[in-house]
Structure formats: C-alpha cells, structure tokens
Design an enzyme around this catalytic site. Structure first.
Site, mmCIF file in Angstrom:
data_model
loop_
_atom_site.group_PDB
_atom_site.id
_atom_site.type_symbol
_atom_site.label_atom_id
_atom_site.label_comp_id
_atom_site.label_asym_id
_atom_site.label_seq_id
_atom_site.Cartn_x
_atom_site.Cartn_y
_atom_site.Cartn_z
ATOM 1 N N PRO A 95 0.786 -1.281 -0.083
ATOM 2 C CA PRO A 95 -0.001 0.045 -0.117
ATOM 3 C C PRO A 95 0.802 1.453 0.058
ATOM 4 O O PRO A 95 0.413 2.163 -0.407
ATOM 5 C CB PRO A 95 -0.919 0.063 1.397
ATOM 6 N N GLU A 122 0.100 -8.424 7.410
ATOM 7 C CA GLU A 122 1.162 -8.124 8.689
ATOM 8 C C GLU A 122 2.331 -7.089 8.545
ATOM 9 O O GLU A 122 2.907 -6.748 9.275
ATOM 10 C CB GLU A 122 1.870 -9.355 8.830
ATOM 11 N N ARG A 160 -1.226 -7.036 -21.293
ATOM 12 C CA ARG A 160 -1.832 -6.809 -22.680
ATOM 13 C C ARG A 160 -1.132 -5.534 -23.401
ATOM 14 O O ARG A 160 -1.635 -5.323 -24.499
ATOM 15 C CB ARG A 160 -3.288 -6.371 -22.170
ATOM 16 N N ASP A 175 -4.558 2.618 -28.561
ATOM 17 C CA ASP A 175 -4.066 4.106 -29.072
ATOM 18 C C ASP A 175 -4.970 4.937 -28.691
ATOM 19 O O ASP A 175 -4.692 6.193 -28.166
ATOM 20 C CB ASP A 175 -3.760 3.979 -30.509
#
Ligand code: 9D3
Length: 247
Positions: A95, A122, A160, A175
């Site tokens: 995070p 943890e 991708r 695009d």
C-alpha cells in the site's frame, strides 16, 4: 516476458491466470508465469515466515529471510537457464508503493521480466524494501489483505501491452484509449430502446463529424468526472473549442 510471483498464497493464482488474455499469452509463448510459494522458504521445521515486531505492538511482521531466499532461488534458476537475472527488477506490491497507472504499466512492460513480491497485511520487514525490492507499487487507496490481487492486476495491465498479445483491432483501440481521456458514450442496436434514442450524429454517416463529437464527449466527460486527468493532457486549440461549443 518472464513473470515470477512470490506469495504466501500460491493457490490464488491459477484461476485468474487460466482465463482469457493471460491464458492466450501463455499459450502463444509471449509470457511465462511462475508462482513461487513463500512458505517453502520459511524457517525451520515449521517453515515460519513471520515474527513479533521489535519495539512491540499488535500483529506480526514478515521476516526478511524467506523473501531473500525466494528471490535468490528465482535468480539462480534464471541464471541456470542462461538468462541474466539482474535484468529482472524485484517489485514489492504494498500500500505504500507508487500508484499503478497506465504509464507505470508501460514502463514495466518494457522489461524482459519481473519478480513480484506479494506483501501481506502483517507488513514486511523494512530490509525487504530497502535491500531487495527496487520498486514498490500500490493499485489504489483501499485496504486489501495482501498483494496477491494487486499482482494479478499488475500482470494483466502489463501483459496486454506486450506486442502480439492483443489482436490488431484491440491494439488499434489501445491507441485511442490511452489518449489520457475517459471514453465517451457508445451505442449499438437497437437504434431506439424503450424510448431512449441514439444521438443523431452517430447515425449521420459523416465520419469527420462523428470523430469530432466523440472527442467532445470524451473531453467533457473527463472534465466532469476526472478533472485530474486533464492536467496530464495537451489540449489542442480545436479541443478547447470543442469544450465550449455544442455540436
Ligand atoms: C495499517 C498497517 N498495515 C497493516 C498492518 C497496513 C497494511 C499493510 C498491508 C494494510 C494492508 C496490507 C495488505 N495490502 C497489500 O499488501 C497491498 C495493497 C493494498 O492493500 N491496497 C492497494 N494496493 C496494494 S498492493 C499490496
């Protein structure tokens, strides 16, 4: 591209990686994904991977040794097969990482491979960040239980972009979508549905006008919903005019 994923929960991966785009990319030999269970690198007979935090406090912290051992095992196997392990950056999903955006996915897609470490609720001993990971990535500001789903998201976003993964038609879309703007509205048949009509311009057959209208819709929607995205986009004089006028 070779993708190595180090995780306490290897069982989470086969499902998402066994479908659609990622399955095809693996079958075409464009990517090679290996999942490495962290537990096998745990300490002692009980294969321990966590311990109490120095300084006290609630919860546990993941010990550094299993992470280092796992990455070293991956690097050794890579070298064994005649490739250079130093070309594969170690990326920690956490995070506290930099936010995953399209540009970050592009950056990672340019590498010959990645070693992804899935952090956990943890928390991970700081030495892993400082001396093992070269990069730290988060997928957004919400709390998950671990880096597994973020690793899957990252893999999908990166894979991708690799040449040959998407068909030509999908690639052409890419695009226009990576213009940095939100997409405008799309319609298909029926022309009228429950009294809700399709905008007349889309049925006009005037391709230049349709293109202008789509650009205008994308610009307006972006300004309305994601003004932050407009900061990163160079607007032409035409774009500025489109934002003002009504087509
Ligand atoms: C509050 C201190 N930590 C919990 C003891 C914070 C915390 C660490 C790790 C909270 C969640 C997690 C688990 N999440 C990830 O490892 C994670 C994540 C995420 O939760 N959100 C968005 N992206 C990511 S990437 C890895």
């Amino acid at each position: 591209m070779e993708l190595h994923i180090v995780t306490l929960f290897p069982g989470m991966f086969p499902g998402p990686f066994g479908g659609s785009i990622l399955k095809r990319a693996q079958e075409k030999g464009l990517i090679d994904i290996s999942i490495h269970g962290l537990r096998q690198f745990g300490l002692g007979r009980h294969q321990v991977v966590d311990d109490y935090p120095f300084g006290g406090g609630p919860g546990m912290v993941m010990r550094p040794e299993p992470w280092f051992a796992a990455v070293e095992a991956v690097r050794q196997a890579v070298a064994q097969e005649g490739r250079d392990p130093s070309t594969l950056p170690v990326v920690l999903l956490t995070p506290q990482g930099r936010l995953l955006r399209h540009q970050v996915a592009r950056e990672l897609a340019a590498k010959p491979g990645l070693i992804l470490l899935c952090g956990h609720y943890e928390g991970v001993d700081e030495r892993v960040r400082l001396h093992l990971a070269e990069d730290e990535i988060s997928i957004g500001d919400y709390v998950l239980t671990g880096g597994e789903l973020p690793a899957m998201v990252l893999v999908e976003a990166v894979v991708r972009l690799l040449p040959g993964v998407l068909g030509a038609a999908e690639g052409a879309w890419e695009d226009s979508l990576s213009s940095g703007l939100l997409e405008g509205p799309q319609y298909t048949r029926p022309r009228e549905f429950r009294g809700w009509d399709t905008p007349e311009i889309l049925l006009s057959g005037d391709h230049a006008l349709v293109a202008q209208w789509r650009r205008q819709q994308a610009l307006r929607r972006t300004r309305e919903r994601r003004p932050d995205l407009l900061e990163g986009v160079e607007l032409s004089r035409q774009d500025k005019k489109l934002l003002e006028t009504n087509l």
